[in-house]
Design a protein around this motif. Structure first.
Motif, PDB file in Angstrom:
ATOM      1  N   UNK A   1       0.849  -1.202   0.000  1.00  0.00           N
ATOM      2  CA  UNK A   1       0.000   0.000   0.000  1.00  0.00           C
ATOM      3  C   UNK A   1       0.880   1.245   0.000  1.00  0.00           C
ATOM      4  N   UNK A   2       1.901   1.261   0.840  1.00  0.00           N
ATOM      5  CA  UNK A   2       2.802   2.417   0.936  1.00  0.00           C
ATOM      6  C   UNK A   2       3.530   2.645  -0.384  1.00  0.00           C
ATOM      7  N   UNK A   3       4.026   1.582  -0.997  1.00  0.00           N
ATOM      8  CA  UNK A   3       4.727   1.702  -2.278  1.00  0.00           C
ATOM      9  C   UNK A   3       3.770   2.237  -3.347  1.00  0.00           C
ATOM     10  N   UNK A   4       2.551   1.742  -3.371  1.00  0.00           N
ATOM     11  CA  UNK A   4       1.577   2.191  -4.372  1.00  0.00           C
ATOM     12  C   UNK A   4       1.237   3.664  -4.211  1.00  0.00           C
ATOM     13  N   UNK A   5       1.123   4.126  -2.985  1.00  0.00           N
ATOM     14  CA  UNK A   5       0.737   5.520  -2.735  1.00  0.00           C
ATOM     15  C   UNK A   5       1.913   6.491  -2.844  1.00  0.00           C
ATOM     16  N   UNK A   6       3.124   5.976  -2.815  1.00  0.00           N
ATOM     17  CA  UNK A   6       4.311   6.844  -2.829  1.00  0.00           C
ATOM     18  C   UNK A   6       4.428   7.668  -4.108  1.00  0.00           C
ATOM     19  N   UNK A   7       4.041   7.133  -5.244  1.00  0.00           N
ATOM     20  CA  UNK A   7       4.129   7.869  -6.507  1.00  0.00           C
ATOM     21  C   UNK A   7       3.233   9.100  -6.530  1.00  0.00           C
ATOM     22  N   UNK A   8       1.917   8.924  -6.302  1.00  0.00           N
ATOM     23  CA  UNK A   8       1.053  10.104  -6.279  1.00  0.00           C
ATOM     24  C   UNK A   8       1.454  11.118  -5.203  1.00  0.00           C
ATOM     25  N   UNK A   9       1.879  10.640  -4.049  1.00  0.00           N
ATOM     26  CA  UNK A   9       2.251  11.581  -2.996  1.00  0.00           C
ATOM     27  C   UNK A   9       3.561  12.304  -3.312  1.00  0.00           C
ATOM     28  N   UNK A  10       4.423  11.689  -4.121  1.00  0.00           N
ATOM     29  CA  UNK A  10       5.615  12.401  -4.595  1.00  0.00           C
ATOM     30  C   UNK A  10       5.188  13.549  -5.515  1.00  0.00           C
ATOM     31  N   UNK A  11       4.152  13.326  -6.310  1.00  0.00           N
ATOM     32  CA  UNK A  11       3.637  14.391  -7.174  1.00  0.00           C
ATOM     33  C   UNK A  11       3.042  15.524  -6.344  1.00  0.00           C
ATOM     34  N   UNK A  12       2.287  15.170  -5.307  1.00  0.00           N
ATOM     35  CA  UNK A  12       1.709  16.200  -4.428  1.00  0.00           C
ATOM     36  C   UNK A  12       2.826  17.002  -3.759  1.00  0.00           C
ATOM     37  N   UNK A  13       3.885  16.311  -3.345  1.00  0.00           N
ATOM     38  CA  UNK A  13       5.019  16.995  -2.707  1.00  0.00           C
ATOM     39  C   UNK A  13       5.687  17.945  -3.698  1.00  0.00           C
TER      40      UNK A  13
END
Length: 161
Positions: A91-103
């Motif tokens: 779950x963390x790996x999957x969400x890391x991409x979109x949250x990198x974009x938000x960052x």
């Protein structure tokens, strides 16, 4: 194909990715701002690369080696280590991409407030809108619980937990 390393991750850019950059930025080639084509292409490239780097760094946290491929549908971070992830880790790996974009969007927002970026080949408001649309809009789209999007992968792992 182009190959290089970023932060120790192998990155491959396939020709279909370059075609997508051309397609999304081509409207600037016939305008009075032809250099805006390169600026928009760079924003797209960096945004997609940072998204995949988000996944890659999350994998690295769990000792999984990866490579990144940028292709005609965007990109993919491919695990090279046979070690499977726990559902929570997945779950963390999957969400890391979109949250990198938000960052990335948040960092740009902060820097723009401090330095008030001047106009470039793209008018400043167009560049800002583009950065927000790509990084927030596509990030939110990618969180939809539809497989194979990141949200669908996270949701699938969450249900298995």
């Amino acid at each position: 194909m182009l190959k290089f390393k970023v932060f120790g991750f192998d990155v491959t850019i396939e020709m279909t990715f370059l075609f997508i950059l051309l397609l999304f930025s081509s409207h600037y080639l016939s305008s009075s701002q032809p250099y805006a084509f390169f600026e928009q292409s760079l924003i797209l490239f960096l945004s997609i690369l940072i998204h995949e780097l988000g996944h890659a760094f999350a994998y690295r946290k769990y000792k999984v080696h990866t490579e990144i491929k940028l292709h005609g549908m965007g990109g993919v971070c491919i695990p090279l280590t046979a070690r499977g992830l726990l559902h929570k880790e997945s779950v963390i790996v999957s969400l890391a991409g979109p949250f990198a974009m938000f960052a990335l969007a948040a960092i740009y927002y902060g820097l723009d407030r401090v330095f008030a970026f001047p106009d470039s080949f793209l008018r400043a408001e167009n560049r800002t809108d583009m950065i927000y649309f790509i990084n927030i809009g596509w990030g939110l789209f990618n969180l939809m619980p539809i497989y194979p999007l990141d949200g669908g992968q996270a949701f699938r792992s969450f249900l298995k937990a």
